[in-house]
Design a protein around this motif. Structure first.
Motif, PDB file in Angstrom:
ATOM      1  N   HIS A 166       0.843  -1.198   0.000  1.00 50.36           N
ATOM      2  CA  HIS A 166       0.000   0.000   0.000  1.00 50.36           C
ATOM      3  C   HIS A 166       0.878   1.248   0.000  1.00 50.36           C
ATOM      4  CE1 HIS A 166      -3.047   2.885   1.169  1.00 50.36           C
ATOM      5  NE2 HIS A 166      -2.258   3.249   2.170  1.00 50.36           N
ATOM      6  N   THR A 167       0.523   2.203  -0.841  1.00 54.69           N
ATOM      7  CA  THR A 167       1.268   3.465  -0.820  1.00 54.69           C
ATOM      8  C   THR A 167       0.667   4.365   0.242  1.00 54.69           C
ATOM      9  OG1 THR A 167       1.697   3.228  -3.153  1.00 54.69           O
ATOM     10  CG2 THR A 167       2.078   5.389  -2.204  1.00 54.69           C
ATOM     11  N   PHE A 168       1.464   4.584   1.236  1.00 57.81           N
ATOM     12  CA  PHE A 168       1.011   5.326   2.398  1.00 57.81           C
ATOM     13  C   PHE A 168       1.102   6.811   2.087  1.00 57.81           C
ATOM     14  CE2 PHE A 168       1.529   6.989   6.720  1.00 57.81           C
ATOM     15  CZ  PHE A 168       0.559   6.273   7.402  1.00 57.81           C
ATOM     16  N   ARG A 169      -0.018   7.497   2.096  1.00 57.57           N
ATOM     17  CA  ARG A 169      -0.017   8.905   1.700  1.00 57.57           C
ATOM     18  C   ARG A 169       0.018   9.838   2.895  1.00 57.57           C
ATOM     19  NH1 ARG A 169      -1.966  10.670  -3.393  1.00 57.57           N
ATOM     20  NH2 ARG A 169      -3.125  12.325  -2.372  1.00 57.57           N
ATOM     21  N   ILE A 170       0.980  10.708   2.878  1.00 61.01           N
ATOM     22  CA  ILE A 170       1.056  11.717   3.937  1.00 61.01           C
ATOM     23  C   ILE A 170       0.763  13.073   3.318  1.00 61.01           C
ATOM     24  CG2 ILE A 170       2.480  12.706   5.751  1.00 61.01           C
ATOM     25  CD1 ILE A 170       4.236  10.277   5.615  1.00 61.01           C
ATOM     26  N   LEU A 171      -0.209  13.726   3.856  1.00 60.79           N
ATOM     27  CA  LEU A 171      -0.597  15.024   3.320  1.00 60.79           C
ATOM     28  C   LEU A 171      -0.028  16.132   4.196  1.00 60.79           C
ATOM     29  CD1 LEU A 171      -2.793  16.187   1.201  1.00 60.79           C
ATOM     30  CD2 LEU A 171      -4.061  16.669   3.281  1.00 60.79           C
ATOM     31  N   TYR A 172       0.485  17.167   3.550  1.00 59.12           N
ATOM     32  CA  TYR A 172       0.913  18.322   4.346  1.00 59.12           C
ATOM     33  C   TYR A 172       0.655  19.579   3.541  1.00 59.12           C
ATOM     34  CZ  TYR A 172       5.178  18.367   1.492  1.00 59.12           C
ATOM     35  OH  TYR A 172       6.063  18.411   0.449  1.00 59.12           O
ATOM     36  N   TYR A 173       0.583  20.680   4.222  1.00 59.29           N
ATOM     37  CA  TYR A 173       0.245  21.886   3.476  1.00 59.29           C
ATOM     38  C   TYR A 173       1.212  23.031   3.714  1.00 59.29           C
ATOM     39  CZ  TYR A 173      -2.217  22.559   7.918  1.00 59.29           C
ATOM     40  OH  TYR A 173      -2.536  22.637   9.227  1.00 59.29           O
ATOM     41  N   TYR A 174       2.226  22.790   4.489  1.00 60.47           N
ATOM     42  CA  TYR A 174       3.243  23.831   4.627  1.00 60.47           C
ATOM     43  C   TYR A 174       4.091  23.828   3.365  1.00 60.47           C
ATOM     44  CZ  TYR A 174       2.289  24.096   9.599  1.00 60.47           C
ATOM     45  OH  TYR A 174       1.686  24.281  10.805  1.00 60.47           O
ATOM     46  N   SER A 175       4.421  24.997   2.863  1.00 59.24           N
ATOM     47  CA  SER A 175       5.181  24.982   1.617  1.00 59.24           C
ATOM     48  C   SER A 175       6.613  25.450   1.810  1.00 59.24           C
ATOM     49  CB  SER A 175       4.485  25.859   0.578  1.00 59.24           C
ATOM     50  OG  SER A 175       4.367  27.158   1.098  1.00 59.24           O
ATOM     51  N   ASP A 176       6.988  25.729   3.052  1.00 53.85           N
ATOM     52  CA  ASP A 176       8.368  26.177   3.237  1.00 53.85           C
ATOM     53  C   ASP A 176       9.327  25.004   3.113  1.00 53.85           C
ATOM     54  OD1 ASP A 176       9.068  25.600   6.535  1.00 53.85           O
ATOM     55  OD2 ASP A 176       7.040  25.382   5.735  1.00 53.85           O
ATOM     56  N   GLN A 177      10.541  25.340   2.798  1.00 53.82           N
ATOM     57  CA  GLN A 177      11.529  24.315   2.526  1.00 53.82           C
ATOM     58  C   GLN A 177      11.753  23.435   3.742  1.00 53.82           C
ATOM     59  OE1 GLN A 177      12.507  23.738  -0.507  1.00 53.82           O
ATOM     60  NE2 GLN A 177      13.472  21.902   0.318  1.00 53.82           N
ATOM     61  N   ASN A 178      11.687  24.028   4.913  1.00 56.81           N
ATOM     62  CA  ASN A 178      11.912  23.266   6.127  1.00 56.81           C
ATOM     63  C   ASN A 178      10.908  22.137   6.275  1.00 56.81           C
ATOM     64  OD1 ASN A 178      14.031  23.738   7.785  1.00 56.81           O
ATOM     65  ND2 ASN A 178      12.745  24.385   9.491  1.00 56.81           N
ATOM     66  N   SER A 179       9.666  22.456   5.984  1.00 56.34           N
ATOM     67  CA  SER A 179       8.635  21.431   6.116  1.00 56.34           C
ATOM     68  C   SER A 179       8.807  20.361   5.052  1.00 56.34           C
ATOM     69  CB  SER A 179       7.256  22.060   5.993  1.00 56.34           C
ATOM     70  OG  SER A 179       7.106  23.043   6.968  1.00 56.34           O
ATOM     71  N   ILE A 180       9.222  20.802   3.851  1.00 57.53           N
ATOM     72  CA  ILE A 180       9.461  19.813   2.797  1.00 57.53           C
ATOM     73  C   ILE A 180      10.559  18.865   3.241  1.00 57.53           C
ATOM     74  CG2 ILE A 180      10.291  19.524   0.448  1.00 57.53           C
ATOM     75  CD1 ILE A 180       8.971  22.265  -0.158  1.00 57.53           C
ATOM     76  N   ASP A 181      11.615  19.447   3.771  1.00 58.30           N
ATOM     77  CA  ASP A 181      12.710  18.614   4.266  1.00 58.30           C
ATOM     78  C   ASP A 181      12.212  17.669   5.354  1.00 58.30           C
ATOM     79  OD1 ASP A 181      14.433  19.835   2.588  1.00 58.30           O
ATOM     80  OD2 ASP A 181      15.244  21.237   4.078  1.00 58.30           O
ATOM     81  N   PHE A 182      11.411  18.210   6.215  1.00 59.87           N
ATOM     82  CA  PHE A 182      10.895  17.402   7.308  1.00 59.87           C
ATOM     83  C   PHE A 182      10.084  16.231   6.767  1.00 59.87           C
ATOM     84  CE2 PHE A 182       7.348  16.508  10.186  1.00 59.87           C
ATOM     85  CZ  PHE A 182       8.052  16.048  11.276  1.00 59.87           C
ATOM     86  N   MET A 183       9.234  16.512   5.801  1.00 61.41           N
ATOM     87  CA  MET A 183       8.414  15.440   5.241  1.00 61.41           C
ATOM     88  C   MET A 183       9.273  14.394   4.557  1.00 61.41           C
ATOM     89  SD  MET A 183       5.549  16.260   6.293  1.00 61.41           S
ATOM     90  CE  MET A 183       4.834  14.759   5.684  1.00 61.41           C
ATOM     91  N   ASP A 184      10.294  14.883   3.868  1.00 58.42           N
ATOM     92  CA  ASP A 184      11.199  13.926   3.222  1.00 58.42           C
ATOM     93  C   ASP A 184      11.826  13.007   4.268  1.00 58.42           C
ATOM     94  OD1 ASP A 184      10.617  15.009   0.824  1.00 58.42           O
ATOM     95  OD2 ASP A 184      12.536  16.019   0.515  1.00 58.42           O
ATOM     96  N   THR A 185      12.156  13.602   5.399  1.00 58.69           N
ATOM     97  CA  THR A 185      12.790  12.810   6.447  1.00 58.69           C
ATOM     98  C   THR A 185      11.820  11.773   7.007  1.00 58.69           C
ATOM     99  OG1 THR A 185      13.864  14.878   6.990  1.00 58.69           O
ATOM    100  CG2 THR A 185      14.212  13.048   8.492  1.00 58.69           C
ATOM    101  N   ILE A 186      10.609  12.227   7.255  1.00 53.95           N
ATOM    102  CA  ILE A 186       9.592  11.297   7.752  1.00 53.95           C
ATOM    103  C   ILE A 186       9.407  10.145   6.779  1.00 53.95           C
ATOM    104  CG2 ILE A 186       7.128  11.050   8.216  1.00 53.95           C
ATOM    105  CD1 ILE A 186       8.353  12.625  10.377  1.00 53.95           C
ATOM    106  N   ALA A 187       9.282  10.518   5.517  1.00 52.10           N
ATOM    107  CA  ALA A 187       9.072   9.510   4.486  1.00 52.10           C
ATOM    108  C   ALA A 187      10.227   8.524   4.490  1.00 52.10           C
ATOM    109  CB  ALA A 187       8.945  10.174   3.126  1.00 52.10           C
ATOM    110  N   TYR A 188      11.407   9.074   4.676  1.00 48.20           N
ATOM    111  CA  TYR A 188      12.590   8.226   4.677  1.00 48.20           C
ATOM    112  C   TYR A 188      12.497   7.205   5.809  1.00 48.20           C
ATOM    113  CZ  TYR A 188      17.349   6.855   5.793  1.00 48.20           C
ATOM    114  OH  TYR A 188      18.458   6.131   6.100  1.00 48.20           O
ATOM    115  N   TYR A 189      12.145   7.669   7.008  1.00 51.70           N
ATOM    116  CA  TYR A 189      12.095   6.743   8.140  1.00 51.70           C
ATOM    117  C   TYR A 189      11.025   5.687   7.940  1.00 51.70           C
ATOM    118  CZ  TYR A 189      15.508   9.185  10.989  1.00 51.70           C
ATOM    119  OH  TYR A 189      16.660   9.699  11.461  1.00 51.70           O
ATOM    120  N   LEU A 190       9.903   6.092   7.401  1.00 51.17           N
ATOM    121  CA  LEU A 190       8.837   5.113   7.205  1.00 51.17           C
ATOM    122  C   LEU A 190       9.232   4.090   6.144  1.00 51.17           C
ATOM    123  CD1 LEU A 190       5.615   7.288   7.500  1.00 51.17           C
ATOM    124  CD2 LEU A 190       6.728   5.867   9.213  1.00 51.17           C
TER     125      LEU A 190
END
Ligand SMILES: Nc1ncnc2c1ncn2[C@@H]1O[C@H](COP(=O)(O)OP(=O)(O)OP(=O)(O)O)[C@@H](O)[C@H]1O
Ligand SMILES: Nc1ncnc2c1ncn2[C@@H]1O[C@H](COP(=O)(O)OP(=O)(O)OP(=O)(O)O)[C@@H](O)[C@H]1O
Ligand SMILES: [Mg+2]
Ligand SMILES: [Mg+2]
Lengths: 339, 538, 296, 318, 332
Positions: B377-401
């Motif tokens: 299953h492709t686990f979808r994480i939705l976020y709405y912050y568009s700043d680079q920090n949040s993008i980085d953060f999401m990438d990190t989360i995705a990486y850990y998962l």
């Protein structure tokens, strides 16, 4: 021998090559010709043989990738009696520009594209006049009107302010001739002036040029590949093949005593009106070679019925078979060789 | 209630994008112009496009709001104590249901009209009818007697609000613990200027291009998309500020504005901006500790009954918390600012029950396996912050998962909370909440929460306790309720708390001399910064 | 007569590719075009064979190693999450090049088909399609792209579609004009005189002759789309930011802090974008010189 | 000439109608609930209030009705309101469009003068220094992402050197040309660089074509000076195709301002469109894109007229 | 001249192209490229068609081949003695008809698709016309190439590797592949150099003799037409003004236009005194044809009648010679 002053234009060993793809291709080779005052010199030869390049080299209207050299190119002006060495002039310098248009007029092959589409024809004709005489625009317009009348352009007063696209081909060619004639030059160089036109229109234009030459005592270089036109217009003929003048002589010399095999074949291959039924045209075998891969010796050798080994060895000199009749063929090596 | 920092709608931008501003103290030969800046861009609110000034019933933040509008009471930096402002005094009945406010005399609007108790009543009534406003106000005012009837139009007046001379009396139907702090955030609007505006469109009204103000300043000039200036309000009856002009620039980038000296004050939690600002010796940093939650909400079930099968097993939810090395992320991405959370109660609170989800990928894998999680299953994480920090953060989360074998896709939503609450095409949503207080966090579980019921299916499990924490003001009782809520929360894990993020306020101290003893608080709320005594020195 | 086939075949070997060879020679002699081609090929190859060139996973986060400057271990350093920039640029190239090339290809395809039809059949169909293309051209491309992204949503596939929708007009006009001109060419009339089917004439006879300008414009489009992709990332409406693309990588590095402290984070993607765009443009110019005799 | 202009003007009407329909229809495809945007759910006060708002805005009417209402409103000068922030669109257009045009027109003029100038010079001096430098400049200008170039410019000229303002169109208190100019420098520069490149390449090529044409030979055969040949005969003919390409570039110029305006905080229509797109503010998108399309139509109409003035063949009909 | 079998019978053929103007593309007039042309073509003959540029020669040729759909009139083709009107043909019948009549075009440089090998260009028509085996196709290709004196292995080259004359020979060979009975040659040599022109003309004559072909030979050069043809049709502005045996046309041109045309042709012989009739003015545009006789504004013999009444093509002295001119109206 003739007095030199008789020759308005005297070209000796003119050579032109183009540099493309870092290779140099010789297009015009040691062309010598002389234009007698008040006569017409026809330059004939098939497409691509270097007719246009020759005359453009003379008036120095060449693209940047061209290399032109000549022993001399002399223009003898009737107006001031001076001799001008065209070969020593800057192509777009003042000296050369003073001659261009004022003393040497040019008519180009394609009337459709020879006129600037965005200016009124009257202005285009007047431009050279204003440049050379410094006269006012109004005065120039008057002269242009005269010229238009002379050239038989109907309704010149209104047509003078028309644009080229409103003219038919034949009329455009008249305008182009007007541009060449407006400063009353000594020489008119006409580069295939009627190739793009219909026969009946061609006849009109040719009549016009003939009358100009006779009445105004102009000297004309007429470039064409139509032997019929040559017969009707020329006093002297220069037959070119692959950048060489193969034969040069008076009209009679060329038509009654064609000496070079190419000239002979050329004359035989033209259909003549009223040819008897069943009569075959003479053909020239083979195809026109590419100037880039010509070997030494005679350029016509491959298609020549009289070709011998020696024809392919070195450049063929000019022989004078009769006074003023020169042929570049080893068949005539018994005659005197001229450079 | 609490201002939700994630001004969603437009995919609100970086925390740094919220306007930061402070007035500063005057005097001296220097021209007393305070410069602040608002970011243009993300977010559709009018002040983000530079068409209007700020609508103060969203987040009541910033120097400009403080300079233009006043509240009945003025909170301190911790939002715990209040001092008089428009009201000279207030009383609360013992049952906590009746509040009276006595208005200061002689207060005038910037157009010269008197500011009266009627304006207060009008403001409360209007607030109940607006289409858009901060939930802290609605949550509090809904408790006023007759609020529902007034709102649905069945009553022609709001029963619970009474004006008597210069006294406003407010009756609540049930007690609301944070009522006074909320009142301290509630800007009073002028009835005479606002009454003809449809409350539904108030937040969008052209009125905000040139509002009537009650504070020390009023609008000078608004150059659309460029800036607006504030000039002293001649009808202001309080001590005049030392500052004589405030310029609010609309800028694409706050950091650049700070570098160029176009803003003397800003707040941020972006480590990159912090480190870059650290290089500017004229910017002084003031860290503030605030309740700014970052968390996942699990897409469980809508009120429409539409269930998301992926998230149903609690072990899956738990596994996510175990799979992510939150300590490292906090350290690296938000150094010194982020503190890992294990529930809505921050770890340093006494009520924290000590249950911790430490980084444990093995356990995560095991839990997933136990839950029969479908690894395709492709686990979808939705976020709405568009700043680079949040993008980085999401990438990190995705990486850990991904490291625990999940297939992950992070989706940045342009349509912010619409996707979050309505489209609901995700497994977990990443959210931020700058909570006014802890009750706001738990209020999200309540079945009455019109947004979250779309995600948690209107589960009534939390209702009782969530209401209780909102109403209760007694510390001991609160502590017990919190503990219960915490357990309930950890048993269900509808929300996966990640951490709280502190904030840093930067002030250009080369240009601004702050008065002694000023403390900074949550930048999204109004509090006493002693603005009247800020002084411009360069 | 059986030997005939072999005559054809032998001759085939001798002459078949002389046109091609001549063009290749011309192209090889064009230094800039060659440099362009080499750059493009190198970049595309490195992108395609990214897994062979780097052992790093572009998404592998290693927070302990963040913002490492280029060193032996990380040839182009790491970004603020400790991801290997080299790997990211390689893998990012895959998406960026794919999106732009596919966008250009699809756009050209649509433009070609519509242009062929408009040019060959003329009349009402032609008028309609020309109007349509004019309308599309009236919208600023960037705005059109953004609106389309808003309608279709973000994503690699959608971006290709968007580029296709916004990029077909130039090809369309070109092909149509060429077709209008070529429709009158004698060889087309010859085919008609032999009674060949219209579709065959359109697509087998005429179309190949308009391919060269189409190819040239497609290369130009590729360059344009690479830049558009970057701009869209900047505006936040491009490929989802979690997917590494050149635009996203560069966009992530646009903050002042990065620009002034970590040069490799912006210089590398920025450089790759510029080099690729430059190279494609040089390559396109070279192709034009070879394929379009008018320009010589 | 007048009938030519009239005809062109008439042609614009169906174009505009079609565009408006496409814009309107296209945006209906956007599966969005405007209410969710007008009122961000975070700040949504109550569901009933929102429903009331929806009805009030006529969002429940069928498509065609809404289209006709919209067009009718447009024609009567009622452009509607932004659903996100309620700003009147007429206001947005009035305050923003001039800013964008200011930027676009200055960049257009500058890039045309520079681009065409250098292009033509390098055609005249083919393979000369100008040609070489111009071509290098042209390809470079075309290959750097605009936003990145802009950001670098800001860092260098506004932050490091402090010569120019970082963003915005005017400064508070300051008024007058000087203030306007310093704000314009960087955005215009950024915009010009990319635009210039294309024009340079294109005008070089057309000028080369023109210089190879027969009428240039005719002109030279008259003996007029070279500069006259270039200016009178070459330039004017080369201008026509350049104008056409310029016309094609206009949309790009305005489109390019989307990025530029974001980088430089320029209060133009581009930044509004960006935000409307991002936030789904479809009434604003519709009207602003329609405005932009109309502006471009008008501009291309001007180009047509200019072309006709330059070329009698167009003016007088073939 | 007797006993000649008709192959084509063209009756009142009309090809008008609409002229559209404006935004709505309203038809504002017609280019009367071919206007009411009637003509008989006999098997095995060469029928020359001359006239100035734009007078409708090519259009006539193409319309006979049904490459244009005529706006009026009939074209009857002799199918073994039976005349069928090809203007009424279905597309399938037309497709079959294309095997009977082929065309050689003016410009050999653009008549070969520059991207296709000659082999492909030769193979395609055969494939279309159902020659399915490769051997058979190559056999046919070899045969036709022999006819035009081109080595078969040249087939694998690209068009640009051939000279104009060779290309024209290739075009002729390709047209011959389907074994047509009639070859319409639209100015086949006017793009060629004089030295090459003769080769092609002679070759065409030889092929005609060998295969018994019928030629419709279109040209604007009267000398070439005369060299090739048995009979000559002179056209002016979409109409036939004179039809005659080629010798007769030369010896006794009747129509003032024919006379002018003949006299305008430069003859490559010197000392030939010639009285040239120069027609003044230009050929009018076929959109705005003068009323009456189309030549009247330019005609030296223009009469009042000429300005009003369009002369019809009538036999001159009941012979094969036909002319459309009021000068001869009384005699017919
Ligand atoms: N600018 C140029 N660069 C390279 N080669 C050229 C150039 N101009 C002409 N040539 C070559 O020079 C040769 C002679 O050309 P030229 O135009 O003089 O022929 P021509 O005799 O006038 O033929 P035509 O009858 O077709 O006008 C041709 O082979 C042509 O390809
Ligand atoms: N498809 C067409 N649509 C409109 N007009 C046409 C079309 N084809 C030919 N014409 C017009 O019909 C007239 C006759 O053309 P046609 O080509 O038959 O002349 P032609 O005698 O062959 O001339 P040329 O000697 O130049 O080949 C011309 O005025 C031409 O413009
Ligand atoms: Mg020539
Ligand atoms: Mg024709």
């Amino acid at each position: 021998m003739n007095n030199n002053m008789d020759y308005v234009l005297d070209v000796k060993n003119l050579s032109t090559s183009f540099i493309s793809d870092r290779k140099e291709i010789r297009i015009v080779k040691n062309v010598s010709l002389r234009l007698r005052r008040g006569t017409t010199l026809a330059v004939v030869g098939e497409s691509g043989c270097g007719k246009s390049v020759t005359v453009h080299s003379i008036v120095k209207l060449m693209p940047k990738n061209a290399k032109v050299s000549a022993d001399h190119v002399i223009y003898r002006s009737a107006k001031d009696g001076k001799e001008y060495r065209l070969d020593q002039m800057e192509p777009f310098g003042t000296e050369m520009r003073k001659l261009r248009g004022a003393e040497i007029g040019m008519v180009f092959q394609d009337p459709m594209s020879s006129l600037n589409p965005v200016y009124k024809v009257g202005d285009q004709v007047a431009e050279g006049l204003i440049q050379h005489t410094g006269m006012s625009k109004a005065e120039a317009q008057k002269q242009v009107l005269d010229m238009f009348r002379k050239l038989g352009i109907p309704d010149p007063e209104s047509r003078i302010s028309d644009f080229p696209h409103q003219f038919s081909g034949g009329m455009k060619q008249r305008v182009v001739i007007a541009i060449a004639m407006i400063c009353n030059p000594d020489i008119i160089i006409a580069d295939e002036p009627t190739t793009a036109l219909d026969v009946t229109i061609q006849a009109q234009i040719m009549e016009l040029m003939k009358s100009l030459q006779v009445n105004d005592h102009k000297s004309i270089i007429l470039i064409t590949h139509n032997m019929g036109l040559v017969a009707e217009m020329a006093d002297e003929v220069c037959v070119m093949y692959m950048g060489r003048v193969m034969e040069f002589g008076s009209l009679e010399d060329i038509f009654e005593n064609p000496s070079h095999p190419y000239t002979q074949a050329l004359l035989r291959s033209v259909p003549v009106l009223g040819l008897a039924e069943g009569q075959e045209l003479g053909t020239i075998p083979g195809i026109t070679p590419n100037p880039a891969d010509l070997g030494p010796g005679c350029e016509f050798a491959d298609r020549c019925p009289f070709c011998q080994d020696r024809c392919r060895q070195k450049d063929i000199p000019r022989f004078e078979v009769s006074p003023g009749h020169y042929v570049r063929c080893l068949k005539f090596d018994s005659f005197q060789e001229v450079d | 209630g609490g201002g939700n920092n994630a001004n969603s709608g437009a995919g609100s931008s970086t925390p740094a994008s919220t306007p930061a501003s402070t007035p500063d103290a005057p005097s001296g030969p220097v021209e007393q112009t305070l410069k602040v800046a608002t970011t243009l861009g993300s977010g559709g609110s009018s002040d983000a496009t530079g068409d209007k000034t700020k609508y103060p019933w969203h987040n009541p933040d910033g120097v400009t709001t403080a300079a233009m509008y006043r509240t009945l009471l003025l909170a301190d930096a911790n939002l715990t104590d209040v001092s008089p402002s428009l009201a000279t005094e207030y009383t609360v009945s013992d049952d906590g249901l009746t509040y009276t406010f006595t208005m200061k005399e002689g207060v005038k609007w910037s157009d010269g009209e008197p500011l009266t108790a009627a304006d207060v009543a009008f403001s409360i009534k209007t607030n109940l009818k607006v289409a858009s406003g901060n939930a802290i106000f609605t949550n509090a005012f809904t408790n006023i007697v007759g609020a529902d009837a007034w709102r649905d139009g069945s009553a022609s007046d709001l029963e619970g609000v009474k004006v008597d001379g210069n006294v406003v009396t407010i009756n609540l139907s049930s007690s609301y613990g944070a009522f006074i702090p909320v009142i301290a955030q509630f800007c009073i609007l002028p009835e005479h200027a606002v009454k003809d505006i449809d409350p539904l469109e108030l937040h969008n009204s052209e009125y905000w291009a040139n509002p009537v103000t009650s504070g020390a300043f009023k609008l000078g000039e608004l150059s659309v998309g460029n800036y607006y200036t504030l000039v002293p309000n001649e009808y202001y009856e309080g001590t005049p500020w030392k500052i004589t002009q405030i310029i609010n620039y609309y800028v694409p980038d706050l950091l650049v504005a700070a570098q160029a000296g176009n803003t003397y004050m800003l707040n941020t939690n972006s480590p990159e901006i912090i480190s870059e600002l650290g290089k500017l010796d004229f910017m002084t940093m003031y860290p503030v500790d605030i309740l700014f939650y970052r968390y996942f909400i699990c897409n469980m079930k809508g009120v429409d009954g539409n269930q998301n099968p992926v998230m149903q097993d609690k072990r899956v939810r738990e596994a996510i918390l175990y799979a992510i090395d939150r300590e490292t992320i906090a350290e690296q991405l938000y150094p010194g600012l982020a503190h890992v959370l294990h529930s809505g109660v921050p770890n340093d609170y006494a009520e924290y029950n000590g249950k911790a989800y430490e980084y444990n990928p093995e356990k995560a894998k095991q839990l997933l396996q136990e839950a029969n999680y479908d690894f395709n299953h492709t686990f979808r994480i939705l976020y709405y912050y568009s700043d680079q920090n949040s993008i980085d953060f999401m990438d990190t989360i995705a990486y850990y998962l991904r490291e625990v074998g999940m297939k992950v896709e992070t989706v940045q939503s342009q349509q912010g909370t619409v996707d979050l609450f309505q489209t609901r095409n995700y497994d977990v949503g990443y959210k931020g909440l700058s909570a006014f207080n802890i009750a706001e966090w738990y209020g999200e579980y309540s079945s009455g929460n019109s947004n979250f019921r779309n995600i948690f299916g209107g589960d009534t499990l939390f209702d009782e306790k969530a209401e209780a924490i909102a109403a209760e003001s007694d510390p001991a009782k609160r502590s017990q309720i919190l503990k219960d809520l915490q357990t309930l929360e950890q048993e269900n894990l509808y929300k996966l708390p990640l951490y709280t993020i502190g904030n840093n306020i930067f002030v250009n101290t080369k240009c601004v001399k702050l008065p002694d003893g000023v403390t900074f608080g949550n930048p999204w709320y109004l509090y006493d910064m002693d603005l009247a005594n800020w002084e411009i020195i360069a | 007569m059986s030997s005939q086939t072999s005559v054809f075949e032998q001759a085939n070997k001798k002459h078949a590719s002389s046109l091609l060879r001549k063009n290749i020679r011309k192209f090889v002699n064009n230094r800039l075009a060659m440099i362009g081609l080499i750059c493009v090929v190198v970049i595309v190859f490195t992108a395609v064979f990214a897994p062979l060139l780097t052992s790093y996973d572009p998404n592998k986060i290693s927070l302990g190693e963040k913002n490492t400057s280029p060193c032996m271990e990380h040839l182009l350093g790491t970004d603020n999450l400790g991801r290997d920039v080299f790997a990211r640029v390689l893998y990012g190239g895959r998406v960026s090049v794919f999106v732009s090339v596919m966008g250009a290809l699809m756009g050209s395809l649509v433009g070609m088909v519509l242009g062929s039809m408009a040019g060959y059949f003329g009349g009402k169909l032609d008028m309609l399609l020309v109007r349509l293309s004019e309308i599309f051209q009236t919208f600023p491309e960037m705005i059109l792209i953004m609106i389309l992204v808003a309608i279709l949503g973000q994503g690699v596939g959608n971006l290709v579609l968007v580029f296709c929708i916004t990029g077909w007009m130039t090809t369309f006009r070109m092909v149509r004009n060429e077709f209008l001109a070529l429709r009158g060419e004698t060889y087309v009339q010859v085919c008609e005189a032999f009674g060949m089917p219209k579709a065959a004439i359109m697509f087998k006879q005429i179309l190949p002759n308009v391919l060269s300008p189409v190819i040239v414009s497609a290369t130009v489009n590729v360059a344009g789309f690479i830049l558009s992709e970057a701009s869209l990332s900047f505006l936040g409406v491009g490929v989802p930011s979690s997917v590494p693309t050149w635009g996203n990588i560069l966009n992530a590095a646009k903050s002042v802090e990065v620009v002034s402290n970590y040069w490799w984070l912006w210089a590398v993607p920025g450089g790759v974008i510029s080099i690729f765009v430059l190279a494609i443009n040089f390559f396109g110019d070279g192709l034009r010189d070879v394929l379009d005799p008018k320009q010589q | 000439m007048l009938s030519f202009i009239g005809k062109k003007l008439l042609q614009m009407i169906p174009m505009l109608l079609l565009i408006s329909f496409i814009v309107f229809g296209g945006l209906q495809l956007m599966d969005i609930d405007p209410i969710s945007y007008m009122v961000t759910p975070d700040m949504a006060a109550s569901a009933e209030n929102q429903e009331a708002l929806r009805e009030q805005l006529g969002l429940n009417d069928p498509f065609v009705v809404r289209y006709f209402n919209w067009v009718k409103d447009l024609l009567t000068g009622n452009f509607g309101y932004s659903i996100i922030n309620g700003t009147s669109i007429a206001n947005i257009v009035r305050t923003r469009l001039p800013a964008t045009f200011e930027l676009a027109i200055i960049a257009l003029i500058l890039s045309s003068v520079i681009g065409i100038g250098i292009g033509i010079l390098s055609a005249i001096r083919q393979n000369g220094i100008i040609d070489y430098v111009g071509r290098v400049f042209a390809v470079l200008g075309q290959s750097i992402p605009q936003f990145f170039f802009g950001i670098c410019m800001v860092q260098i000229f506004a932050i490091k050197l402090g010569w120019l303002p970082v963003n915005g169109r005017t400064s508070p208190g300051a008024s007058g040309l000087g203030d306007a100019i310093v704000h314009l420098v960087l955005p215009v520069l950024t915009m010009t660089v990319a635009m210039c490149a294309v024009l340079m390449r294109y005008s070089r090529n057309t000028m080369l074509d023109v210089l190879n044409s027969d009428y240039i030979k005719t002109a030279r055969s008259k003996g007029i000076p070279e500069w006259k040949v270039y200016i009178k005969h070459g330039f004017r003919n080369a201008m026509r195709p350049v104008l056409v390409i310029l016309c094609f570039r206009l949309p790009m110029l305005i489109g390019g301002s989307v990025v530029i305006e974001s980088v430089f905080g320029w209060p133009g229509i581009g930044s509004i469109i960006t935000q409307s797109v991002v936030s789904g503010d479809y009434p604003v998108i519709m009207v602003t894109t329609l405005m932009v399309a109309a502006a471009i139509l008008v501009a291309s109409f001007l180009v047509d007229v200019l072309t006709a003035a330059l070329d009698p063949r167009v003016r007088l009909g073939e | 001249m007797a006993e000649k079998e008709l192959i084509f019978q063209i009756k009142n053929l009309q090809m008008w192209f609409p002229v559209r103007k404006g935004f709505l593309r309203k038809t504002t007039g017609h280019v009367k490229a071919v206007d009411d042309v009637s003509l008989d073509v006999y098997k095995g003959e060469t029928l020359g068609i001359v006239g100035e540029s734009g007078c409708g020669k090519s259009t006539l040729g193409k319309t006979i081949m049904m490459l244009n759909t005529p706006t009026g009139g009939q074209v009857l083709f002799n199918y073994e003695g039976q005349f069928k009107d090809i203007t009424k043909f279905t597309s399938q019948e037309l497709f079959q008809f294309r095997k009977k009549v082929q065309m050689v075009f003016q410009d050999p440089y653009s008549a070969l698709n520059p991207l296709k090998k000659i082999y492909t260009a030769f193979e395609e028509p055969l494939k279309v016309h159902g020659v399915n085996s490769k051997e058979e196709r190559e056999k046919i290709m070899e045969d036709v190439l022999k006819m035009v004196n081109i080595q078969p292995d040249y087939l694998l080259r690209y068009p640009h590797e051939f000279s104009g004359g060779q290309r024209q020979r290739l075009c002729i060979a390709r047209a011959l592949e389907v074994r047509p009975e009639v070859l319409i040659c639209d100015e086949p040599v006017s793009a060629l150099d004089v030295s090459i022109q003769a080769q092609v003309l002679n070759l065409m004559k030889k092929i005609q003799k060998d295969l018994g072909l019928t030629y419709l030979f279109i040209a604007h050069d009267l000398s070439v037409v005369q060299y090739m043809s048995n009979r000559i049709v002179v056209m002016y502005l979409g109409k036939i003004v004179e039809i005659a045996d080629s010798r007769a046309l030369y010896d006794e041109p009747l129509h003032p236009y024919t006379r002018a045309l003949l006299s305008a042709i430069p003859v490559p012989q010197i000392h030939q005194e010639k009285k040239r009739i120069v027609l003044p003015g230009e050929v009018p545009s076929p959109i705005r044809k003068p009323a009456g006789c189309a030549l009247h504004p330019r005609c030296p013999h223009c009469m009042e009648k000429c300005k009003q009444v369009d002369p019809v093509l009538t036999r001159y002295k009941d012979g094969e010679h036909m002319v459309a001119c009021h000068l001869y109206g009384a005699e017919s």
